[in-house]
Design a protein around this motif. Structure first.
Motif, mmCIF file in Angstrom:
data_model
loop_
_atom_site.group_PDB
_atom_site.id
_atom_site.type_symbol
_atom_site.label_atom_id
_atom_site.label_comp_id
_atom_site.label_asym_id
_atom_site.label_seq_id
_atom_site.Cartn_x
_atom_site.Cartn_y
_atom_site.Cartn_z
ATOM 1 N N HIS A 124 45.350 -17.251 25.140
ATOM 2 C CA HIS A 124 45.498 -18.203 25.669
ATOM 3 C C HIS A 124 47.212 -17.526 26.140
ATOM 4 O O HIS A 124 47.330 -18.020 27.076
ATOM 5 N N ASP A 125 47.358 -16.819 25.495
ATOM 6 C CA ASP A 125 49.175 -16.914 25.318
ATOM 7 C C ASP A 125 49.289 -15.906 26.428
ATOM 8 O O ASP A 125 49.700 -15.684 27.266
ATOM 9 N N ASP B 224 46.091 -27.007 22.726
ATOM 10 C CA ASP B 224 45.697 -26.601 21.983
ATOM 11 C C ASP B 224 46.245 -27.571 20.768
ATOM 12 O O ASP B 224 45.725 -27.882 19.690
ATOM 13 N N SER C 46 52.006 -24.305 18.519
ATOM 14 C CA SER C 46 51.563 -24.927 20.428
ATOM 15 C C SER C 46 52.899 -25.885 20.414
ATOM 16 O O SER C 46 53.949 -25.722 21.076
ATOM 17 N N SER D 75 44.841 -17.614 20.489
ATOM 18 C CA SER D 75 46.029 -17.425 20.910
ATOM 19 C C SER D 75 46.769 -16.395 21.917
ATOM 20 O O SER D 75 47.078 -16.414 23.091
ATOM 21 N N VAL E 260 48.000 -23.787 13.904
ATOM 22 C CA VAL E 260 48.480 -23.744 15.486
ATOM 23 C C VAL E 260 48.568 -25.589 16.146
ATOM 24 O O VAL E 260 49.118 -24.741 17.056
ATOM 25 N N HIS F 166 44.412 -16.168 16.011
ATOM 26 C CA HIS F 166 45.304 -15.326 16.323
ATOM 27 C C HIS F 166 44.862 -14.944 17.482
ATOM 28 O O HIS F 166 45.378 -14.836 18.852
ATOM 29 N N LEU G 299 49.271 -24.913 25.895
ATOM 30 C CA LEU G 299 49.862 -25.033 24.970
ATOM 31 C C LEU G 299 49.093 -26.526 24.121
ATOM 32 O O LEU G 299 49.026 -27.075 23.277
#
Lengths: 323, 323
Positions: free
Chosen positions: A84-85, B114, A144, A81, A140, A78, B111
Motif C-alpha cells: 500500500h505504501d 486501512d 494509518s 502495508s 494497523v 507489514h 490510509l
C-alpha cells in the motif's frame, strides 16, 4: 559489534521454519497473485519484525506454534502495508527492485494489499488467535492514523516536540510495539510481560525513527545527498528543537528558508548548519539514546540469556545502521 | 412495485439506529480523518448491505446488538473497499460527488481504507464477534482475489462461462453472501440457516452482477451511451454466450472488432447487434432470472412474514433498477 547473523543465531532454526511457512501461507489460485507473491518474497528485507517476535517470546516464555502464526500475521500485514505504501509514496523503487506499484500499477497494489490483509486475518481466526489479532489490529489503526496525522501536521512549521513524538509513536513505533506484544503474548508471558514488552517495543521504535530522521542531517557530514526532509518541509526533531531555542527573528528567517522553493538547495544547506549550531542534532541524539537506555532497562528486568543478549545487540545494531 | 422505502419499513427503526451508531464508530482524533469521514457519510448510498443484514437476521432469528455490530463491520469494510476502489478505478466521480481519491489523492485514500478496516476489526474483536469476523474476512479475501482474477482473465477474449461465474461470484456476490450470513449468524440462526442464507446471498449477488453487465447492452435500446464493457474488452455473459454459439469465422470477425481500437465506435455497435442476434442478451436475462428464482425458492422455506416479504420485494427492486 555483532552482525545480524550473530544476533539471529539463537532463533535461527525458528526463523528458517518461519520463512518456509510464510511462503506457503501466501499461496493463491490466481496466477497473477502467485507471481506477485513470489516477487514480494524475493525482495524481502532483513526480517527484523519476526526477529523481535521470536526473541521477545523467548525471554518471556517459550516460542511455539502461536508465535509462528503471530510472526506470520505481522509479516503479512507489514507486507500489505509496504504494498500500500508503494501507492502512498508513489515510490517506484524499493530495496533495489522496482516497486509493485510501478510494475503492476496502483490498482493491483491496493488489491494485493487487501488480499494479504485478509489472508492474515483468516490465519488468525482459524486458530482462535484473538489476542494476537487484537494487538495487531490496534497497530494497523495506529499506523494509518499516524501517517494521516503526519500529513495533517508535520508540514506545519510550528509542530511541537510532543506532537512529533505522537506522530512517530503511531506511525513507526506501533508496529515494533505489536511485534514485542505478540512475542510475549504467544510465548505464554503474563499480562505484565505483555505490557512491559509493549513499552520496550515502543521505546525501540521511537529510537529507530529518531535515528532515521537524524540520517538527513548526518549524511551531510559525509558528503551524501542530504536534507530530503527539509526539502519536503517535513519537520523532524533536530529542526523542531532548533526552532524552539531560537529568537523570533531567527525563527522567521529559517521558516522563510524552508518555504522558499526558489533557492532550495542553498537554503537546505543553511538550515542544516543552523540546526547543528543550535544543538538540534545533539539533542535528537540524546533523546534517541534516552529511549534506548529505557528500552535496555526493561530488558535488564529479565534474567541474562542468549535471547536477552541478542535483543541487546539488536538495539545496538538498529541504531548503528548506516542506511 | 414496492419502493425502497416500503421495503425498509419493517426494519426502519433498526436502520436509523444503525446509521447513528455507524457515524459514532467512525470518529477519530485526527481532524483530517474526521473531515473525510463526514464526507463519506454524506455520500452514502442506498444502504443495501445493512438492509440485507437486518432482514436476514429477522427471518432466521431476531435482530440484536450483534446484528448491529455485524452490519457496522460490513459497512466499514465496504466503505474501505469503496475508498480503495477509488484508487483502483482511478475514478474521479462517484455517486455525484468527487471521489475521495480525486480530492485527497491516492495516498490518503489508501490510509483511510486501512483505518476503516482496522476500526471494523477492533469493533468486532472488542465484542468477541469472531464468527462475524470470519465471515467478513472471507468476503474481503474473495473480493480482492476476484478483482485480480478478473484483471488476469476477463480481458482475454476466450473466457469461459464458468470462469465468468467464478469471477462475479468472488468479486460481487461474496459481499452479499457475507451480509446474509452475518444476518443469520448474529440473529441466532442455526448452522443450516447460515448456510442457506449464504447461498441465498450468492444467488442474489450473481443475479445482481448479470443485471449490471446487461445494462451495457440494454442501454443501447434506449439510446444511452453504451458498450463501455466492450470498449474496455471486458467480456461479460452476453458476449461470452454469443461467441460460444458462433462459427469459428464469426468468432474471429468479432474478436477482431473487439480488439481493433481504430474503429472502436462503429465496431462496438456491430458487436452489440451481433450479441443480440445470437441470443446472448436473452440467455443472460434467463440466467439472471434462474438465479433469482433459486434465491426466492430459498426464501420460501421460511414462513411468510413482513421480513420475508421485504426480502422478496428487495430482489425485484434490485433487478428492476435502471441505474
Amino acid at each position: 559489534m555483532s552482525t545480524l547473523k550473530d544476533i539471529q543465531a539463537p532463533v535461527k532454526q525458528e526463523m528458517n521454519e518461519f520463512e518456509l511457512k510464510f511462503r506457503q501461507s501466501m499461496k493463491s489460485k490466481v496466477m497473477l497473485l502467485d507471481k506477485i507473491m513470489d516477487y514480494i518474497i524475493k525482495r524481502k528485507g532483513k526480517q527484523m519484525r519476526p526477529l523481535f517476535v521470536f526473541l521477545t517470546a523467548a525471554i518471556t516464555g517459550k516460542i511455539n506454534e502461536a508465535t509462528h502464526r503471530g510472526a506470520a500475521l505481522i509479516e503479512l500485514l507489514h507486507t500489505a502495508s509496504l504494498v500500500h505504501d508503494d501507492v502512498v509514496d508513489n515510490a517506484h523503487y524499493r530495496r533495489g527492485f522496482f516497486s509493485i506499484n510501478a510494475l503492476w500499477k496502483n490498482k493491483i497494489a491496493v488489491l494485493v494489499g487487501d488480499f494479504l490483509l485478509s489472508k492474515g486475518l483468516l490465519l488468525s481466526l482459524k486458530n482462535d488467535d484473538f489476542e494476537l489479532l487484537r494487538i495487531v489490529s490496534n497497530a494497523v489503526q495506529q499506523m494509518s492514523e499516524g501517517e494521516l496525522l503526519q500529513m495533517e501536521k508535520a508540514r506545519k512549521l510550528d509542530i511541537t516536540e510532543e506532537l512529533y513524538y505522537e506522530v512517530i509513536r503511531q506511525k513507526t513505533a506501533s508496529l515494533i510495539t505489536s511485534c514485542c506484544q505478540v512475542g510475549a503474548s504467544s510465548g505464554g508471558g503474563t499480562d505484565e510481560d505483555i505490557s512491559k514488552m509493549g513499552t520496550f517495543g515502543t521505546k525501540v521504535g521511537m529510537a529507530f525513527q529518531i535515528k532515521d530522521d537524524l540520517f538527513d542531517y548526518e549524511n551531510a557530514a559525509i558528503g551524501k545527498p542530504t536534507g530530503i526532509d527539509i526539502r519536503e518541509r517535513k519537520m523532524t526533531l533536530p529542526v523542531i528543537y532548533a526552532l524552539k531555542h531560537s529568537t523570533s527573528s531567527e525563527v522567521s528567517t529559517i521558516k522563510k528558508m524552508i518555504t522558499d522553493s526558489e533557492k532550495k538547495a542553498a537554503n537546505v544547506k543553511k538550515v542544516i548548519e543552523f540546526v547543528k549550531e543550535k544543538g538540534g542534532i545533539d539533542y535528537a541524539t540524546k533523546r534517541m539514546n534516552d529511549f534506548l537506555s529505557e528500552a535496555l532497562a526493561i530488558l535488564k528486568t529479565y534474567p541474562d540469556s542468549v535471547y536477552r543478549n541478542s535483543l541487546e545487540q539488536l538495539l545496538a545494531f538498529t541504531i548503528a545502521r548506516k542506511t
